[in-house]
Design a protein around this motif. Sequence first.
Motif, PDB file in Angstrom:
ATOM      1  N   CYS A  25       5.480  -2.448   3.924  1.00  0.00           N
ATOM      2  CA  CYS A  25       5.299  -3.606   3.049  1.00  0.00           C
ATOM      3  C   CYS A  25       4.483  -4.670   3.776  1.00  0.00           C
ATOM      4  O   CYS A  25       4.751  -5.005   4.921  1.00  0.00           O
ATOM      5  CB  CYS A  25       6.655  -4.178   2.642  1.00  0.00           C
ATOM      6  SG  CYS A  25       6.545  -5.647   1.594  1.00  0.00           S
ATOM      7  N   LYS A  30       8.934  -3.901   5.625  1.00  0.00           N
ATOM      8  CA  LYS A  30       9.819  -2.751   5.390  1.00  0.00           C
ATOM      9  C   LYS A  30       9.004  -1.468   5.478  1.00  0.00           C
ATOM     10  O   LYS A  30       7.909  -1.373   4.931  1.00  0.00           O
ATOM     11  CB  LYS A  30      10.489  -2.865   4.019  1.00  0.00           C
ATOM     12  CG  LYS A  30      11.449  -1.742   3.729  1.00  0.00           C
ATOM     13  CD  LYS A  30      12.093  -1.918   2.373  1.00  0.00           C
ATOM     14  CE  LYS A  30      12.994  -0.720   2.072  1.00  0.00           C
ATOM     15  NZ  LYS A  30      13.569  -0.809   0.733  1.00  0.00           N
ATOM     16  N   SER A  32       7.370   2.281   5.050  1.00  0.00           N
ATOM     17  CA  SER A  32       6.919   3.004   3.857  1.00  0.00           C
ATOM     18  C   SER A  32       7.997   3.991   3.414  1.00  0.00           C
ATOM     19  O   SER A  32       8.901   4.284   4.183  1.00  0.00           O
ATOM     20  CB  SER A  32       5.614   3.732   4.160  1.00  0.00           C
ATOM     21  OG  SER A  32       5.802   4.681   5.170  1.00  0.00           O
ATOM     22  N   SER A  34       5.716   2.563   0.114  1.00  0.00           N
ATOM     23  CA  SER A  34       5.569   1.297  -0.599  1.00  0.00           C
ATOM     24  C   SER A  34       4.975   1.546  -1.978  1.00  0.00           C
ATOM     25  O   SER A  34       4.448   2.620  -2.251  1.00  0.00           O
ATOM     26  CB  SER A  34       4.620   0.370   0.171  1.00  0.00           C
ATOM     27  OG  SER A  34       5.159   0.015   1.419  1.00  0.00           O
ATOM     28  N   LEU A  50       3.532  -2.967  -1.111  1.00  0.00           N
ATOM     29  CA  LEU A  50       4.721  -3.811  -1.254  1.00  0.00           C
ATOM     30  C   LEU A  50       5.965  -2.947  -1.437  1.00  0.00           C
ATOM     31  O   LEU A  50       5.930  -1.950  -2.164  1.00  0.00           O
ATOM     32  CB  LEU A  50       4.599  -4.723  -2.477  1.00  0.00           C
ATOM     33  CG  LEU A  50       3.484  -5.755  -2.477  1.00  0.00           C
ATOM     34  CD1 LEU A  50       3.463  -6.505  -3.802  1.00  0.00           C
ATOM     35  CD2 LEU A  50       3.644  -6.725  -1.319  1.00  0.00           C
ATOM     36  N   CYS A  51       7.070  -3.362  -0.794  1.00  0.00           N
ATOM     37  CA  CYS A  51       8.353  -2.701  -1.053  1.00  0.00           C
ATOM     38  C   CYS A  51       8.806  -3.111  -2.452  1.00  0.00           C
ATOM     39  O   CYS A  51       8.256  -4.039  -3.060  1.00  0.00           O
ATOM     40  CB  CYS A  51       9.383  -3.098   0.006  1.00  0.00           C
ATOM     41  SG  CYS A  51       9.892  -4.826  -0.059  1.00  0.00           S
ATOM     42  N   CYS A  54       9.777  -6.947  -2.675  1.00  0.00           N
ATOM     43  CA  CYS A  54       8.655  -7.891  -2.614  1.00  0.00           C
ATOM     44  C   CYS A  54       7.696  -7.725  -3.787  1.00  0.00           C
ATOM     45  O   CYS A  54       6.888  -8.604  -4.069  1.00  0.00           O
ATOM     46  CB  CYS A  54       7.898  -7.740  -1.292  1.00  0.00           C
ATOM     47  SG  CYS A  54       8.828  -8.339   0.136  1.00  0.00           S
ATOM     48  N   HIS A  55       7.806  -6.587  -4.487  1.00  0.00           N
ATOM     49  CA  HIS A  55       6.942  -6.343  -5.647  1.00  0.00           C
ATOM     50  C   HIS A  55       7.635  -6.737  -6.945  1.00  0.00           C
ATOM     51  O   HIS A  55       7.203  -7.658  -7.630  1.00  0.00           O
ATOM     52  CB  HIS A  55       6.543  -4.863  -5.683  1.00  0.00           C
ATOM     53  CG  HIS A  55       5.514  -4.540  -6.716  1.00  0.00           C
ATOM     54  ND1 HIS A  55       5.478  -3.316  -7.329  1.00  0.00           N
ATOM     55  CD2 HIS A  55       4.490  -5.242  -7.246  1.00  0.00           C
ATOM     56  CE1 HIS A  55       4.475  -3.282  -8.195  1.00  0.00           C
ATOM     57  NE2 HIS A  55       3.855  -4.450  -8.165  1.00  0.00           N
ATOM     58  N   THR A  83      -2.631  -5.223   4.400  1.00  0.00           N
ATOM     59  CA  THR A  83      -2.743  -3.855   3.893  1.00  0.00           C
ATOM     60  C   THR A  83      -3.997  -3.165   4.427  1.00  0.00           C
ATOM     61  O   THR A  83      -3.943  -2.011   4.855  1.00  0.00           O
ATOM     62  CB  THR A  83      -2.751  -3.844   2.347  1.00  0.00           C
ATOM     63  OG1 THR A  83      -1.517  -4.390   1.871  1.00  0.00           O
ATOM     64  CG2 THR A  83      -2.927  -2.437   1.806  1.00  0.00           C
TER      65      THR A  83
END
Length: 96
Positions: A25, A30, A32, A34, A50-51, A54-55, A83
């Motif tokens: 993330c 966090k 993967s 993700s 994003l995890c 967070c998404h 990213t």
Amino acid sequence: MRSKNSKAFTPAERAHVELVKACPCSVCGKPSPSAAHHIKQGDHWITVALCDDCHQGSFNGWHGERRMWLVMKMTELDALSVTIRNVLKLIPGRTL
């Protein structure tokens, strides 16, 4: 998951999105796998790892109250930068 209005993936876009999903993330770190959050709908090249929290999280997530984003002082552009660095680390023979 693709929305009904987004264009189909080309093989290169699919490969890129799979690399993004293999990254941790970009907000909380966090590990993967993700989700690949599209900054611009339909543009598969501009995606952020994003995890789920967070998404899509109602409290922490981009599609919620964005509390984790505020705590980490991050924007979508900041997360995209993280990213990109993480994707480049996954490419064999690539050093940063």
